[in-house]
Design a protein around this motif. Structure first.
Motif, short mmCIF file in Angstrom:
data_model
loop_
_atom_site.label_atom_id
_atom_site.label_comp_id
_atom_site.label_asym_id
_atom_site.label_seq_id
_atom_site.Cartn_x
_atom_site.Cartn_y
_atom_site.Cartn_z
N ARG A 52 0.86 -1.21 0.12
CA ARG A 52 -0.02 0.01 0.04
C ARG A 52 0.90 1.22 -0.12
O ARG A 52 0.53 2.23 -0.77
CB ARG A 52 -0.81 0.14 1.21
CG ARG A 52 -2.29 -0.81 1.05
CD ARG A 52 -3.14 -0.81 2.14
NE ARG A 52 -2.65 -1.57 3.45
CZ ARG A 52 -2.87 -2.80 3.41
NH1 ARG A 52 -3.42 -3.45 2.44
NH2 ARG A 52 -2.55 -3.47 4.48
N TYR A 55 2.52 1.67 -3.44
CA TYR A 55 1.55 1.84 -4.55
C TYR A 55 1.74 2.52 -5.75
O TYR A 55 1.56 2.38 -6.78
CB TYR A 55 0.18 1.85 -3.95
CG TYR A 55 -1.00 1.40 -5.09
CD1 TYR A 55 -1.34 0.13 -5.30
CD2 TYR A 55 -1.66 2.38 -5.84
CE1 TYR A 55 -2.30 -0.16 -6.27
CE2 TYR A 55 -2.32 2.06 -6.80
CZ TYR A 55 -2.74 0.92 -7.11
OH TYR A 55 -3.76 0.38 -7.92
N GLU A 59 1.47 2.14 -9.69
CA GLU A 59 0.47 2.47 -10.33
C GLU A 59 1.27 3.61 -11.48
O GLU A 59 0.42 3.81 -12.53
CB GLU A 59 -0.23 3.86 -9.45
CG GLU A 59 -1.50 4.44 -9.99
CD GLU A 59 -2.13 5.48 -9.00
OE1 GLU A 59 -3.29 5.57 -9.17
OE2 GLU A 59 -1.41 6.15 -8.06
N SER A 75 -5.12 -4.82 -8.43
CA SER A 75 -4.53 -4.58 -7.25
C SER A 75 -5.24 -3.54 -6.19
O SER A 75 -4.67 -3.30 -5.26
CB SER A 75 -2.92 -4.04 -7.13
OG SER A 75 -2.34 -5.22 -8.00
N TYR A 87 1.18 -7.15 -6.43
CA TYR A 87 0.35 -6.32 -7.29
C TYR A 87 -0.01 -7.32 -8.64
O TYR A 87 0.79 -8.00 -9.01
CB TYR A 87 1.19 -5.09 -7.88
CG TYR A 87 1.75 -4.18 -6.91
CD1 TYR A 87 1.10 -3.51 -6.01
CD2 TYR A 87 3.46 -4.03 -6.61
CE1 TYR A 87 1.33 -2.49 -5.04
CE2 TYR A 87 3.58 -3.42 -5.67
CZ TYR A 87 2.91 -2.59 -4.88
OH TYR A 87 3.44 -1.67 -3.98
#
Length: 181
Positions: A52, A55, A59, A75, A87
């Motif tokens: 997290r 991320y 992304e 994910s 992921y």
């Protein structure tokens, strides 16, 4: 450096205890251990927490790939508190066919699940380049290792004898056939 079968099993067993069903506490007798109480589960939760926090890196990579392909990020449940081991995303290489790819949160590994059609090669090469540029030092797990069933393991699926190294390090999405949405 080449990864070995025993190295991958060592990682899997750090996050999934042997011979323990991944079932909720309300489904076992009082006092019986459940997966959520284990040190292995605590490590998986910590890995998901790191996922997290990191991320934005994933992304950014998926956005670059999304500029070239129709992409589905699998994910997003991590952002809602899920405990996935990797992921995961898929890109459409035709109207009916996608390939999925995964970057493990449990160790420096990635995988690409190819559908077995000629059109997959250019997309697979681009995805490998993106992953290796974004996650330096990560290695691709070859099928001869990833498809191995992990002995004595139920989790992350509740079917003894079907949890492969790929499923444990990446996702049970590894088994799913991705169809257009």
């Amino acid at each position: 450096m080449m990864t070995t079968h025993s190295q991958l099993l060592d990682i899997v067993y750090r996050f999934y205890p042997r011979k323990m069903l991944p079932i909720a506490r309300e489904h076992v007798p009082p006092g019986e251990p459940v997966y959520d109480d284990t040190e292995e589960h605590r490590r998986l939760v910590e890995a998901a927490n790191r996922g997290r926090a990191e991320y934005p890196t994933w992304e950014a990579m998926t956005r670059r790939l999304g500029d070239r392909y129709r992409l589905h990020d699998l994910s997003l449940h991590l952002l809602a508190g899920g405990t996935a081991p990797a992921y995961s995303a898929g890109v459409w290489i035709s109207d009916e066919t996608a390939l999925s790819f995964h970057v493990s949160l449990l160790g420096p590994y990635y995988g690409i699940h190819l559908p077995g059609i000629p059109e997959e090669e250019p997309a697979a090469r681009e995805i490998v380049q993106e992953i290796e540029a974004t996650y330096p030092g990560y290695q691709r797990i070859p099928p001869e290792l990833g498809d191995e069933v992990v002995p004595d393991l139920f989790a992350p699926v509740a079917y003894f004898g079907v949890a492969t190294i790929y499923v444990c390090l990446f996702s049970d999405y590894w088994w799913t056939w991705v169809r257009p949405v």
